[in-house]
Design a protein around this motif. Sequence first.
Motif, PDB file in Angstrom:
ATOM      1  N   GLU A   1     -13.451  50.622   5.911  1.00 34.45           N
ATOM      2  CA  GLU A   1     -14.724  50.908   5.243  1.00 34.45           C
ATOM      3  C   GLU A   1     -15.447  49.663   4.753  1.00 34.45           C
ATOM      4  OE1 GLU A   1     -16.334  53.619   5.299  1.00 34.45           O
ATOM      5  OE2 GLU A   1     -14.776  54.965   6.068  1.00 34.45           O
ATOM      6  N   THR A   2     -15.051  48.497   5.208  1.00 33.55           N
ATOM      7  CA  THR A   2     -15.737  47.252   4.886  1.00 33.55           C
ATOM      8  C   THR A   2     -15.527  46.280   6.033  1.00 33.55           C
ATOM      9  OG1 THR A   2     -15.948  45.436   3.284  1.00 33.55           O
ATOM     10  CG2 THR A   2     -13.736  46.308   3.653  1.00 33.55           C
TER      11      THR A   2
ATOM     12  N   ALA B   1     -14.491  49.165  11.256  1.00 34.27           N
ATOM     13  CA  ALA B   1     -14.248  49.460   9.843  1.00 34.27           C
ATOM     14  C   ALA B   1     -14.181  50.957   9.584  1.00 34.27           C
ATOM     15  CB  ALA B   1     -15.338  48.823   8.988  1.00 34.27           C
ATOM     16  N   VAL B   2     -14.988  51.729  10.279  1.00 34.53           N
ATOM     17  CA  VAL B   2     -14.947  53.187  10.136  1.00 34.53           C
ATOM     18  C   VAL B   2     -13.701  53.754  10.803  1.00 34.53           C
ATOM     19  CG1 VAL B   2     -16.073  55.351  10.819  1.00 34.53           C
ATOM     20  CG2 VAL B   2     -17.444  53.476   9.906  1.00 34.53           C
TER      21      VAL B   2
ATOM     22  N   SER C   1     -19.556  44.814   2.075  1.00 36.47           N
ATOM     23  CA  SER C   1     -18.960  43.793   2.948  1.00 36.47           C
ATOM     24  C   SER C   1     -19.388  42.377   2.570  1.00 36.47           C
ATOM     25  CB  SER C   1     -19.345  44.059   4.404  1.00 36.47           C
ATOM     26  OG  SER C   1     -18.934  45.345   4.826  1.00 36.47           O
TER      27      SER C   1
ATOM     28  N   ARG D   1     -20.679  59.011  11.885  1.00 36.97           N
ATOM     29  CA  ARG D   1     -21.082  57.721  11.331  1.00 36.97           C
ATOM     30  C   ARG D   1     -21.081  56.626  12.397  1.00 36.97           C
ATOM     31  NH1 ARG D   1     -17.959  55.655   6.684  1.00 36.97           N
ATOM     32  NH2 ARG D   1     -16.199  56.955   7.319  1.00 36.97           N
TER      33      ARG D   1
ATOM     34  N   ALA E   1     -18.571  47.060  12.191  1.00 29.31           N
ATOM     35  CA  ALA E   1     -18.746  48.256  11.356  1.00 29.31           C
ATOM     36  C   ALA E   1     -18.065  49.461  11.980  1.00 29.31           C
ATOM     37  CB  ALA E   1     -20.237  48.535  11.150  1.00 29.31           C
TER      38      ALA E   1
ATOM     39  N   LEU F   1     -21.108  52.404   5.447  1.00 28.15           N
ATOM     40  CA  LEU F   1     -19.739  52.039   5.089  1.00 28.15           C
ATOM     41  C   LEU F   1     -19.561  52.258   3.589  1.00 28.15           C
ATOM     42  CD1 LEU F   1     -19.205  48.731   7.119  1.00 28.15           C
ATOM     43  CD2 LEU F   1     -18.502  51.056   7.726  1.00 28.15           C
ATOM     44  N   ARG F   2     -18.413  52.728   3.191  1.00 29.87           N
ATOM     45  CA  ARG F   2     -18.221  53.151   1.812  1.00 29.87           C
ATOM     46  C   ARG F   2     -17.916  52.007   0.854  1.00 29.87           C
ATOM     47  NH1 ARG F   2     -14.619  58.228   4.022  1.00 29.87           N
ATOM     48  NH2 ARG F   2     -16.408  59.453   4.776  1.00 29.87           N
TER      49      ARG F   2
END
Length: 300
Positions: free
Chosen positions: A277-278, A271-272, A238, A25, A268, A234-235
């Motif tokens: 994730e946000t 965030a991963v 945001s 990702r 991002a 991203l899950r």
Amino acid sequence: MVVSEDYPHLHPSVWPFVDEAPEARVRRIRTDRWIAYARADAALAAMEDLLTFPKRMRMPNLLLVGPTNNGKTMIVEKFRRGHSPTAASKAVDGVAVLPVLRVQMPAGPDEGRFFGAILNALGMPFGARDRIAAKQDAAVRVMRATGTRLLVIDELHNLLSGTMMQQRRLLNLLRWLGNELQIPLVGVGTAEALRAIRSDDQLVNRFEPFALPVWADGDEYRRLLATLEAALPLRKPSHLDESAMAGRILTAAEGVLGEVIAIVIRAAVVAVETGAETISARIIENAGFIRPSERRRVAV
């Protein structure tokens, strides 16, 4: 199986990638992507209009001008890819077709280097000691043979790094090239490129400026952020297009499109890697982004 209810904040094309490993990702997030917006669409339409212009003695030209890292090169590359060449092996008559040729004005430019850049873009070999006239003849001959209908000259402001005599000769060369091939030219560069063109009374009347100014907050900017967010796997949402987040990003980027994208991409990735994730305001602050104006003041 990923369904729309799982990630409604993402574009459907992104759903299959949301459950990939973090490393995959991150690579996907860092990959270049085209994001459409009104000014870019207008620039593409203007170049499309030039491409269909009938041959005449004095062809119209375009000068795409704006700050560094504000999307100019991405636009012309998008246009070039939309008019990709046809290889000789696939052409009906066995001759390659190259409707749009994109070259970069060399640093420390002169006529020999400029024609060398054209020959490189055409995939034509040449010798380091070849005379300028030989390079010029070869470039013009091959551009005619391959049906080149529009020449894009990126980094046109590099022209000003030459001596006054070199600048004058290159400006004359641009005028001659457009007349000789009867094709439009698209110059791409910073405000210095506009200054260079304006130094020639004949060229300034042939190049129509097309400005790509820095961004301001507004509906178009918010749509850009929403589109960018929808393309990142991203899950969690945001809400980049909300007032506080949008303003924070725009201020840090100083209105420059490439910097806006760089901030979001860097955040991002964090965030991963952190499992958040946000993208949050704290993640943006901790992502280590340095504003463009501050980079120029960094002590070494």
